[in-house]
Design a protein around this motif. Structure first.
Motif, PDB file in Angstrom:
ATOM      1  N   HIS A   6       0.844  -1.213   0.000  1.00  0.00           N
ATOM      2  CA  HIS A   6       0.000   0.000   0.000  1.00  0.00           C
ATOM      3  C   HIS A   6       0.871   1.251   0.000  1.00  0.00           C
ATOM      4  O   HIS A   6       1.251   1.754   1.066  1.00  0.00           O
ATOM      5  CB  HIS A   6      -0.921  -0.032   1.226  1.00  0.00           C
ATOM      6  N   HIS A   8       1.523   5.028  -2.579  1.00  0.00           N
ATOM      7  CA  HIS A   8       0.931   5.843  -3.638  1.00  0.00           C
ATOM      8  C   HIS A   8       2.001   6.635  -4.381  1.00  0.00           C
ATOM      9  O   HIS A   8       3.056   6.943  -3.834  1.00  0.00           O
ATOM     10  CB  HIS A   8      -0.078   6.831  -3.049  1.00  0.00           C
ATOM     11  N   HIS A 167      -9.259   0.703  -2.402  1.00  0.00           N
ATOM     12  CA  HIS A 167      -8.886   1.834  -1.544  1.00  0.00           C
ATOM     13  C   HIS A 167     -10.108   2.730  -1.338  1.00  0.00           C
ATOM     14  O   HIS A 167     -10.783   3.076  -2.295  1.00  0.00           O
ATOM     15  CB  HIS A 167      -7.759   2.630  -2.213  1.00  0.00           C
ATOM     16  N   HIS A 218      -6.097  -0.264   4.705  1.00  0.00           N
ATOM     17  CA  HIS A 218      -6.325   0.145   6.096  1.00  0.00           C
ATOM     18  C   HIS A 218      -6.934  -0.980   6.934  1.00  0.00           C
ATOM     19  O   HIS A 218      -7.893  -0.765   7.684  1.00  0.00           O
ATOM     20  CB  HIS A 218      -7.230   1.385   6.166  1.00  0.00           C
ATOM     21  N   ASP A 284       0.784   2.998   3.374  1.00  0.00           N
ATOM     22  CA  ASP A 284       0.266   4.291   2.903  1.00  0.00           C
ATOM     23  C   ASP A 284       1.388   5.295   2.628  1.00  0.00           C
ATOM     24  O   ASP A 284       1.143   6.507   2.598  1.00  0.00           O
ATOM     25  CB  ASP A 284      -0.754   4.905   3.873  1.00  0.00           C
TER      26      ASP A 284
HETATM   27 CO    CO Z   1      -3.669   4.918   0.763  1.00  0.00          CO
END
Ligand code: CO
Length: 323
Positions: A6, A8, A167, A218, A284
């Motif tokens: 995860h 970005h 997501h 998450h 994240d």
């Molecule tokens: Co994210």
């Protein structure tokens, strides 16, 4: 092998997308930029979003071998006409391949999910070009993951062997949610929870092949904590709830969740609920609500056996990625 599923990216220097309110990037320096939605500042970002050598340095510092690099959801454009969303997807997906030239950076594409045929075609184009899977938003306007078009897309992902990372995005607003980052702190976990419900209660997992590889961000949001409530409602209020063939707990081996939950008690609940084969390292990265150093929760979790720790840090992700 330590794999972070995860993360970005935001590519630097994408063109003007051409409609009022379109996301745009104001580059302030070599290392800093701001994502703007129209004239509104959405997020300050740094070169770890777009510069692969900065990402690789950060990965080395945290002991991460591989990142799955997904789009930043604000660029999905599911609310735009589909032809426009395809154009944006192509721009960002092609730029992602440039960011992910290193084999340690594994790109996931985005697709115009509001149009299943176009979404399938863009996925095929991307998988042929070097993407390893797809990140989708957890809903398309008022349509959830049990929408016929989304189900068609998921069936296609299963057919071509593309892993899917779900997501949360486009959270509900209003004055009660637009303070204290409540859209992120309450909205996102609820969005993801709702997606798991739609997938199960909408009968999607009864219809898509069990070869489909799915992961929710998450930690699956608030889903694991409330599985008992969900299960109870399925049994006791089947008149309202029982659309799926089996009770919710039957489907826990059909999807995975990431580990970005920040608290050992929450991670333990996830491993107890989902099983040690169904939780994968996620961070994240590089955003401020991400885990840093990446992997610290799993590495420090005293309840995990060494065998389970290896699975969470990379073994499960290797299987998710089809490697
Ligand atoms: Co994210």
């Amino acid at each position: 092998m330590i794999i972070d599923v995860h993360t970005h990216h935001v590519p630097k220097g994408w063109p003007d997308l051409g409609w009022p309110g379109a996301p745009r990037l104001r580059v302030d320096s070599e290392r800093e930029a701001v994502i703007l939605l129209g004239d509104r500042e959405f997020r300050r970002i740094a070169d770890d979003c777009w510069n692969p050598s900065v990402r690789l340095e950060r990965m080395d510092a945290d002991g991460v071998d591989v990142q799955v690099v997904s789009p930043t959801p604000v660029f999905f454009c599911y609310e735009r006409p589909a032809a426009e969303a395809v154009r944006v997807a192509k721009i960002f997906n092609d730029l992602a391949l440039e960011i992910c030239a290193s084999e340690r950076l594994v790109p996931f594409c985005q697709v115009p999910l509001q149009d299943p045929d176009l979404a399938c075609a863009e996925l095929d184009r991307c998988m042929a070009a070097g993407h390893a899977g797809v990140e989708i938003g957890n809903h398309v306007g008022d349509r959830d993951l049990d929408d016929e078009g989304v189900v068609q897309f998921l069936q296609h992902c299963a057919a071509v062997g593309a892993p899917v990372f779900v997501h949360p995005w486009d959270m509900a607003g209003g004055p009660r949610l637009e303070r204290w980052m409540a859209q992120w702190l309450v909205g996102m976990p609820a969005e993801t929870h709702l997606s798991v419900l739609a997938l199960i209660l909408g009968g999607v997992l009864d219809r898509v092949p069990d070869t489909l590889r799915l992961c929710f961000a998450h930690g699956g949001g608030s889903f694991a904590f409330w599985l008992g409530r969900f299960e109870n409602a399925w049994h006791r209020r089947g008149d309202l709830v029982g659309v799926s063939e089996f009770p919710p707990s039957h489907y826990l081996d059909r999807f995975s969740v990431d580990s970005v939950v920040f608290d050992e008690r929450a991670l333990r609940l996830l491993v107890d609920t989902m099983g040690e084969d169904r939780v994968m390292l996620g961070s994240d990265f590089p955003y401020p609500l991400g885990e840093s150093p990446v992997g610290s929760l799993i590495r420090g979790a005293g309840f995990l056996s060494e065998d389970a720790r290896v699975k969470l840090l990379g073994g499960n992700a290797t299987r998710f990625l089809g490697r």
